[in-house]
Design a protein around this motif. Structure first.
Motif, PDB file in Angstrom:
ATOM      1  N   ALA A 149       0.836  -1.203   0.000  1.00 55.01           N
ATOM      2  CA  ALA A 149       0.000   0.000   0.000  1.00 55.01           C
ATOM      3  C   ALA A 149       0.872   1.255   0.000  1.00 55.01           C
ATOM      4  CB  ALA A 149      -0.924  -0.009   1.215  1.00 55.01           C
ATOM      5  N   PHE A 150       1.950   1.233   0.772  1.00 62.20           N
ATOM      6  CA  PHE A 150       2.885   2.363   0.784  1.00 62.20           C
ATOM      7  C   PHE A 150       3.458   2.577  -0.614  1.00 62.20           C
ATOM      8  CE2 PHE A 150       7.354   3.653   0.961  1.00 62.20           C
ATOM      9  CZ  PHE A 150       7.235   4.908   1.551  1.00 62.20           C
ATOM     10  N   GLU A 151       3.877   1.503  -1.258  1.00 69.99           N
ATOM     11  CA  GLU A 151       4.477   1.644  -2.585  1.00 69.99           C
ATOM     12  C   GLU A 151       3.460   2.103  -3.629  1.00 69.99           C
ATOM     13  OE1 GLU A 151       7.789  -0.497  -3.944  1.00 69.99           O
ATOM     14  OE2 GLU A 151       7.778  -1.832  -2.203  1.00 69.99           O
ATOM     15  N   VAL A 152       2.218   1.681  -3.520  1.00 70.08           N
ATOM     16  CA  VAL A 152       1.180   2.185  -4.422  1.00 70.08           C
ATOM     17  C   VAL A 152       0.999   3.691  -4.207  1.00 70.08           C
ATOM     18  CG1 VAL A 152      -1.311   2.172  -4.886  1.00 70.08           C
ATOM     19  CG2 VAL A 152      -0.059   0.021  -4.757  1.00 70.08           C
ATOM     20  N   ALA A 153       0.947   4.111  -2.948  1.00 71.44           N
ATOM     21  CA  ALA A 153       0.780   5.537  -2.648  1.00 71.44           C
ATOM     22  C   ALA A 153       1.937   6.357  -3.208  1.00 71.44           C
ATOM     23  CB  ALA A 153       0.645   5.745  -1.140  1.00 71.44           C
ATOM     24  N   VAL A 154       3.162   5.859  -3.051  1.00 69.79           N
ATOM     25  CA  VAL A 154       4.328   6.576  -3.577  1.00 69.79           C
ATOM     26  C   VAL A 154       4.265   6.604  -5.106  1.00 69.79           C
ATOM     27  CG1 VAL A 154       6.845   6.541  -3.813  1.00 69.79           C
ATOM     28  CG2 VAL A 154       5.792   6.164  -1.582  1.00 69.79           C
ATOM     29  N   GLY A 155       3.988   5.483  -5.718  1.00 62.23           N
ATOM     30  CA  GLY A 155       3.926   5.419  -7.176  1.00 62.23           C
ATOM     31  C   GLY A 155       2.884   6.357  -7.750  1.00 62.23           C
ATOM     32  N   LEU A 156       1.697   6.355  -7.174  1.00 63.13           N
ATOM     33  CA  LEU A 156       0.646   7.258  -7.649  1.00 63.13           C
ATOM     34  C   LEU A 156       0.977   8.713  -7.330  1.00 63.13           C
ATOM     35  CD1 LEU A 156      -2.578   5.219  -6.799  1.00 63.13           C
ATOM     36  CD2 LEU A 156      -1.424   5.472  -9.020  1.00 63.13           C
ATOM     37  N   GLY A 157       1.587   8.934  -6.174  1.00 62.12           N
ATOM     38  CA  GLY A 157       1.987  10.286  -5.800  1.00 62.12           C
ATOM     39  C   GLY A 157       3.015  10.869  -6.750  1.00 62.12           C
ATOM     40  N   LEU A 158       3.914  10.038  -7.238  1.00 63.78           N
ATOM     41  CA  LEU A 158       4.910  10.520  -8.199  1.00 63.78           C
ATOM     42  C   LEU A 158       4.267  10.947  -9.512  1.00 63.78           C
ATOM     43  CD1 LEU A 158       7.774   7.951  -7.588  1.00 63.78           C
ATOM     44  CD2 LEU A 158       7.826  10.397  -7.067  1.00 63.78           C
ATOM     45  N   LEU A 159       3.122  10.398  -9.814  1.00 65.16           N
ATOM     46  CA  LEU A 159       2.410  10.761 -11.039  1.00 65.16           C
ATOM     47  C   LEU A 159       1.442  11.925 -10.820  1.00 65.16           C
ATOM     48  CD1 LEU A 159       1.645   7.182 -12.360  1.00 65.16           C
ATOM     49  CD2 LEU A 159       3.488   8.730 -13.085  1.00 65.16           C
ATOM     50  N   ALA A 160       1.253  12.314  -9.569  1.00 67.66           N
ATOM     51  CA  ALA A 160       0.325  13.393  -9.233  1.00 67.66           C
ATOM     52  C   ALA A 160       0.997  14.756  -9.406  1.00 67.66           C
ATOM     53  CB  ALA A 160      -0.161  13.216  -7.793  1.00 67.66           C
ATOM     54  N   ARG A 161       0.307  15.769  -8.969  1.00 68.60           N
ATOM     55  CA  ARG A 161       0.810  17.137  -9.076  1.00 68.60           C
ATOM     56  C   ARG A 161       0.974  17.749  -7.698  1.00 68.60           C
ATOM     57  NH1 ARG A 161      -3.287  19.251 -13.773  1.00 68.60           N
ATOM     58  NH2 ARG A 161      -2.393  18.004 -15.432  1.00 68.60           N
ATOM     59  N   GLY A 162       1.741  18.825  -7.651  1.00 63.41           N
ATOM     60  CA  GLY A 162       1.839  19.662  -6.464  1.00 63.41           C
ATOM     61  C   GLY A 162       2.384  18.978  -5.236  1.00 63.41           C
ATOM     62  N   CYS A 163       1.692  19.204  -4.122  1.00 63.26           N
ATOM     63  CA  CYS A 163       2.139  18.727  -2.817  1.00 63.26           C
ATOM     64  C   CYS A 163       2.212  17.196  -2.757  1.00 63.26           C
ATOM     65  CB  CYS A 163       1.207  19.258  -1.737  1.00 63.26           C
ATOM     66  SG  CYS A 163       1.698  18.852  -0.066  1.00 63.26           S
ATOM     67  N   ALA A 164       1.286  16.515  -3.408  1.00 67.20           N
ATOM     68  CA  ALA A 164       1.286  15.045  -3.407  1.00 67.20           C
ATOM     69  C   ALA A 164       2.565  14.513  -4.039  1.00 67.20           C
ATOM     70  CB  ALA A 164       0.066  14.506  -4.137  1.00 67.20           C
ATOM     71  N   ARG A 165       3.009  15.156  -5.099  1.00 63.43           N
ATOM     72  CA  ARG A 165       4.236  14.733  -5.776  1.00 63.43           C
ATOM     73  C   ARG A 165       5.440  14.927  -4.841  1.00 63.43           C
ATOM     74  NH1 ARG A 165       5.365  17.584 -11.262  1.00 63.43           N
ATOM     75  NH2 ARG A 165       3.554  16.351 -11.800  1.00 63.43           N
ATOM     76  N   ARG A 166       5.521  16.081  -4.220  1.00 62.90           N
ATOM     77  CA  ARG A 166       6.645  16.359  -3.315  1.00 62.90           C
ATOM     78  C   ARG A 166       6.641  15.393  -2.127  1.00 62.90           C
ATOM     79  NH1 ARG A 166      10.172  20.293  -3.092  1.00 62.90           N
ATOM     80  NH2 ARG A 166       9.057  21.468  -4.671  1.00 62.90           N
ATOM     81  N   MET A 167       5.470  15.104  -1.591  1.00 61.65           N
ATOM     82  CA  MET A 167       5.369  14.149  -0.478  1.00 61.65           C
ATOM     83  C   MET A 167       5.787  12.744  -0.929  1.00 61.65           C
ATOM     84  SD  MET A 167       4.639  15.909   2.118  1.00 61.65           S
ATOM     85  CE  MET A 167       4.346  14.597   3.253  1.00 61.65           C
ATOM     86  N   ALA A 168       5.439  12.383  -2.150  1.00 61.99           N
ATOM     87  CA  ALA A 168       5.828  11.073  -2.679  1.00 61.99           C
ATOM     88  C   ALA A 168       7.342  10.986  -2.838  1.00 61.99           C
ATOM     89  CB  ALA A 168       5.136  10.808  -4.011  1.00 61.99           C
TER      90      ALA A 168
END
Length: 140
Positions: A67-86
């Protein structure tokens, strides 16, 4: 730099999403395969923690890692703060892997560094510039 960042984000997103599938598979079908990671931990207390807590709870820890790796993977594809957090989460994950190692047996510290730690440093160095990259996803 923006092309570099885009390529790195996609490559690492795919790697983390693939890692999630690997954690699900090994958690379900080969949970004992996580045990050798204790052998390459840099600190004895981490090896003891691995044996005493992680291996005893691998049934729920491997899906949690997925679940952590899915969150990081999707976060890297997101924008803004989510990307930076990923990116920060991925770098934290790499810091953990740096002290845990990849479970490859080694004779001596140099071989251990090459097999279990050098690749992590390379990956972290490739990902770190994304922290400073501007988010160009909000073009007008």
């Amino acid at each position: 730099m923006s092309r570099y960042c885009a390529v790195v984000r996609v490559v690492f997103a795919v790697a983390f999403l693939g890692g999630a599938l690997i954690h699900i598979y090994f958690g379900l079908f080969s949970p004992h395969s996580y045990a050798p990671f204790a052998d390459t931990a840099l600190w004895p207390w981490l090896a003891e923690l691995w044996w005493g807590f992680v291996m005893a709870n691998i049934g729920w820890l491997s899906p949690a890692a997925a679940a952590f790796e899915v969150a990081v993977g999707l976060g890297l594809l997101a924008r803004g703060c989510a990307r930076r957090m990923a990116v920060l989460a991925a770098l934290g994950f790499f810091a953990f892997i740096l002290v845990l190692g990849y479970s490859w047996p080694a004779d001596g510290w140099w071989e251990d560094f090459l097999k279990n730690r050098a690749g992590t440093l390379v990956m972290a160095a490739a990902l770190a510039p994304l922290l400073r990259a501007p988010d160009r996803s909000r073009r007008a």
